[in-house]
Design an enzyme around this catalytic site. Structure first.
Site, short mmCIF file in Angstrom:
data_model
loop_
_atom_site.label_atom_id
_atom_site.label_comp_id
_atom_site.label_asym_id
_atom_site.label_seq_id
_atom_site.Cartn_x
_atom_site.Cartn_y
_atom_site.Cartn_z
N THR A 197 0.86 -1.19 0.02
CA THR A 197 0.11 0.04 0.16
C THR A 197 1.06 1.42 0.18
O THR A 197 2.13 1.10 0.11
CB THR A 197 -0.84 -0.15 1.35
OG1 THR A 197 -1.72 -1.37 1.25
CG2 THR A 197 -1.81 1.11 1.35
N THR A 227 -3.94 1.97 -2.12
CA THR A 227 -3.63 0.62 -2.15
C THR A 227 -3.84 -0.15 -3.37
O THR A 227 -5.15 -0.08 -3.85
CB THR A 227 -4.19 -0.06 -0.78
OG1 THR A 227 -3.70 -1.39 -0.65
CG2 THR A 227 -5.53 0.04 -0.68
N ASP A 287 -9.77 -8.29 1.70
CA ASP A 287 -9.96 -7.34 2.85
C ASP A 287 -11.39 -7.67 3.50
O ASP A 287 -11.57 -7.16 4.71
CB ASP A 287 -9.73 -5.88 2.61
CG ASP A 287 -8.41 -5.55 2.87
OD1 ASP A 287 -7.81 -6.36 3.43
OD2 ASP A 287 -7.93 -4.37 2.62
N SER A 318 -11.09 -1.50 6.03
CA SER A 318 -9.64 -1.18 5.82
C SER A 318 -9.04 -0.84 6.98
O SER A 318 -9.63 -0.45 8.11
CB SER A 318 -9.61 -0.02 4.75
OG SER A 318 -8.24 0.56 4.76
N GLY A 359 1.05 -1.12 5.37
CA GLY A 359 1.35 -2.14 6.17
C GLY A 359 0.17 -3.27 6.64
O GLY A 359 0.30 -3.77 7.66
O1 DON Z 1 -6.96 -1.34 3.27
C1 DON Z 1 -6.25 -1.95 3.98
O2 DON Z 1 -6.46 -2.20 5.14
C2 DON Z 1 -5.33 -2.83 3.29
N1 DON Z 1 -5.66 -3.22 1.94
C3 DON Z 1 -3.86 -2.24 3.12
C4 DON Z 1 -2.85 -3.27 2.65
C5 DON Z 1 -1.67 -2.78 2.83
O3 DON Z 1 -1.28 -1.95 3.62
C6 DON Z 1 -0.61 -3.38 2.34
N2 DON Z 1 0.72 -2.76 2.42
N3 DON Z 1 1.84 -2.54 2.69
#
Ligand code: DON
Length: 573
Positions: A385, A403, A427, A456, A477
């Site tokens: 992301t 993301t 998600d 999210s 993250g």
């Molecule tokens: O929206 C969310 O919580 C996830 N799709 C975020 C994914 C993410 O942070 C991956 N990256 N580092």
């Protein structure tokens, strides 16, 4: 005034230098040279600055502001540039959240999170026996939600000053003329080669004859053509016409379900931000469908009653307290949070003093808590992301997290259109109690439904001090996002750290289930020992988050910091 940091790499390409080095990406005399650039980790800037995951994207954002754009212009241009130069996470095929405070004090929370297609249903990732099929929610066409980013860019435009045509031009140039990829991108493209081949029926720009090498240039002609359609036709250049046709054709060539109406009907939505005070500072963060704002509100309020600053940075005492509030907040995330248009999220209760005091009643300061009924999920290491922090000279603060979900999303590029689709459907809680790729568990609140937005963790956040702009912060993250932002805030407010220290010091993470504390490799050894003696299970893992932060110093300068865990880089003037 720039301070170049230790981690500064210089990328040179022998063959291309002479023919291409003169390309001026951003007009108006301001050059961004895509063939020679360096990572800059920290800077103090008098007027405006950007911190993002890629040097070229940060430079584009800063150049746009130098040409007269504000932080919203920079937000649009930087996101578009990231969609080209940081394809693992920067995107037009994904979604995100923009949180901003305008110079007049007005807040904007823009939700352009992906949505489930109209043909989605709650059991779409289960086999006949009700067993979860993670390959379907994580890879290929069926994993993709309806992309929201382009709608988000156009919903941001009314706050910007420059024409959209100008803001998208750098991204078009970067895609069409190419840019030199970083060493990290070389390894990443090589590592993903088989995944790209497996999930695509058309040739994709990220796969070449042999391996990628340092100094190679990535050119993305199909993506450039898509960006030009958006430049000429606006949002319709993505959600309608040729691009929509290509998306639907791509869906039909796989097992995808996004159709033309889904694309046409997609809209970005305004959400009222989550706001609260922490030790005299005013914190503003993102509301559902993000869990992030509520979680950091809960965690910060639960620790506010303790003099954390006197406990010592990452002493066993401070870490233990913070782990225990993380555990409690994430348990609430699993049960109570989802898209507010489909599920009543009890925001007021979850963040009320009474409730949070009650939550801490069973807290003991020298013993590990226990997340009963442990149902451990594996935590996915590849996390993609990306976050952008921006402040401008007029006092606008912009915090954007966007993301594709996993690295390179579902790994499928829309044939002929050159952009990756997200795998955001993962998600959702695909089955109650079964962990997703980040080990997150959910239930009814986050079950799949047509048109619903998946929960999210993205937590774009702003801090005001004495009612004035102070900090812009956020990170990627997965589920570690709220804990990274939480720790960044505590490091600044309780431990008086600089922006750079606040984001770069080792981090730890607890998310209720699995019941373990994840720690970064250089986490303090003696604290580790003491935590284990209290009964905590510690698991070492790769870098947690890639936080970008800007903090206003007492002399008004913008202390701008980019995370050392990646190619993240700052730019400003
Ligand atoms: O929206 C969310 O919580 C996830 N799709 C975020 C994914 C993410 O942070 C991956 N990256 N580092």
């Amino acid at each position: 005034m720039k301070m170049f940091s230790t981690l500064s790499i210089c990328i040179l390409v022998a063959q291309l230098q002479t023919s291409l080095a003169q390309v001026s990406i951003v007009g108006a005399g301001k050059k961004v040279d895509p063939y020679h650039y360096e990572v800059v980790k920290n800077g103090q800037f008098r007027r405006a600055s950007v911190s993002s995951a890629h040097p070229l994207a940060s430079m584009v954002g800063a150049a746009i502001m130098e040409q007269g754009g504000n932080a919203f212009d920079a937000g649009i241009a930087t996101q578009l540039a990231l969609a080209v130069v940081y394809p693992g996470a920067g995107n037009i095929g994904g979604g995100g959240f923009l949180l901003a405070r305008q110079s007049n004090g007005e807040l904007i929370g823009l939700d352009y999170r992906e949505a489930a297609p109209s043909k989605a249903n709650r059991d779409m990732y289960l086999d006949k026996n009700g067993t979860v099929l993670p390959a379907l929610s994580q890879f290929g066409h069926l994993a993709s939600g309806i992309p929201g980013t382009v709608a988000g860019l156009f919903a941001t435009l009314p706050y910007a000053k420059l024409p959209f045509k100008t803001l998208i031009q750098p991204a078009i140039d970067l895609a069409e003329k190419g840019f030199v990829i970083t060493e990290k991108q070389v390894s990443s493209f090589n590592a993903e080669r088989e995944n790209f081949i497996k999930n695509n029926s058309h040739p994709v720009a990220f796969v070449k004859e042999g391996k990628w090498h340092v100094g190679d240039t990535l050119v993305q002609k199909d993506l450039a053509a898509t960006l030009k359609r958006i430049q000429n036709e606006g949002a319709k250049g993505f959600y309608g016409g040729e691009t929509a046709k290509l998306i639907v054709a791509e869906m039909q060539s796989g097992n995808g379900i996004i159709n033309e109406e889904d694309l046409m009907n997609y809209t970005a939505k305004l959400r009222n931000p989550i706001e609260f005070d922490y030790r005299g500072n005013h914190i503003i963060s993102f509301a559902p469908p993000s869990s992030g704002g509520i979680i950091i509100n809960q965690m910060l309020k639960m620790i506010e009653k303790y003099p954390v600053g006197t406990f010592g940075f990452q002493s066993a005492k401070s870490v233990q307290l913070m782990v225990e509030v993380e555990r409690r907040a994430y348990a609430d995330r699993a049960e109570h949070m989802g898209d507010p248009d489909f599920w009543k999220v009890p925001v007021k209760t979850l963040t009320s003093d009474k409730y949070l005091t009650e939550r801490m009643k069973d807290y003991t300061s020298d013993k590990a808590g226990n997340s009963a009924n442990i149902n451990a999920g594996t935590i996915h290491e590849s996390e993609e992301t990306t976050h952008i922090s921006i402040m401008d000279a007029q006092g606008n603060m912009v915090s954007i997290t966007t993301t594709l979900n996993g690295g390179y999303g579902c790994k499928t590029v829309v044939g002929g259109a050159g952009f990756l689709l997200n795998n955001e459907m993962d998600d959702f809680s695909v089955k109650p109690g079964v962990p997703n790729m980040y080990g997150a568990i959910g239930g009814e609140a986050n079950a799949i439904a047509p048109g619903k937005r998946m929960l999210s963790s993205m937590t774009p956040t702003l801090i005001l001090k004495n009612k004035k702009p102070y900090v812009v912060i956020g990170t990627p993250g997965g589920t570690t996002i709220p804990t990274s932002v939480f720790q960044g805030i505590v490091n600044i407010i309780d431990f008086n750290m600089s922006a750079a220290d606040a984001i770069n010091k080792p981090k730890f993470h607890h998310q209720w289930l699995p019941d373990m504390v994840m720690i970064e490799k250089d986490f303090d050894a003696s604290t580790k020992k003491q935590l284990m003696a209290m009964g905590y299970k510690l698991v070492e893992r790769d870098g947690i988050g890639r936080t970008e932060a800007i903090r206003i110093l007492s002399d008004g300068k913008k202390e701008t910091a980019a995370d050392v865990r990646g190619d993240d880089s700052v730019a400003g003037f």
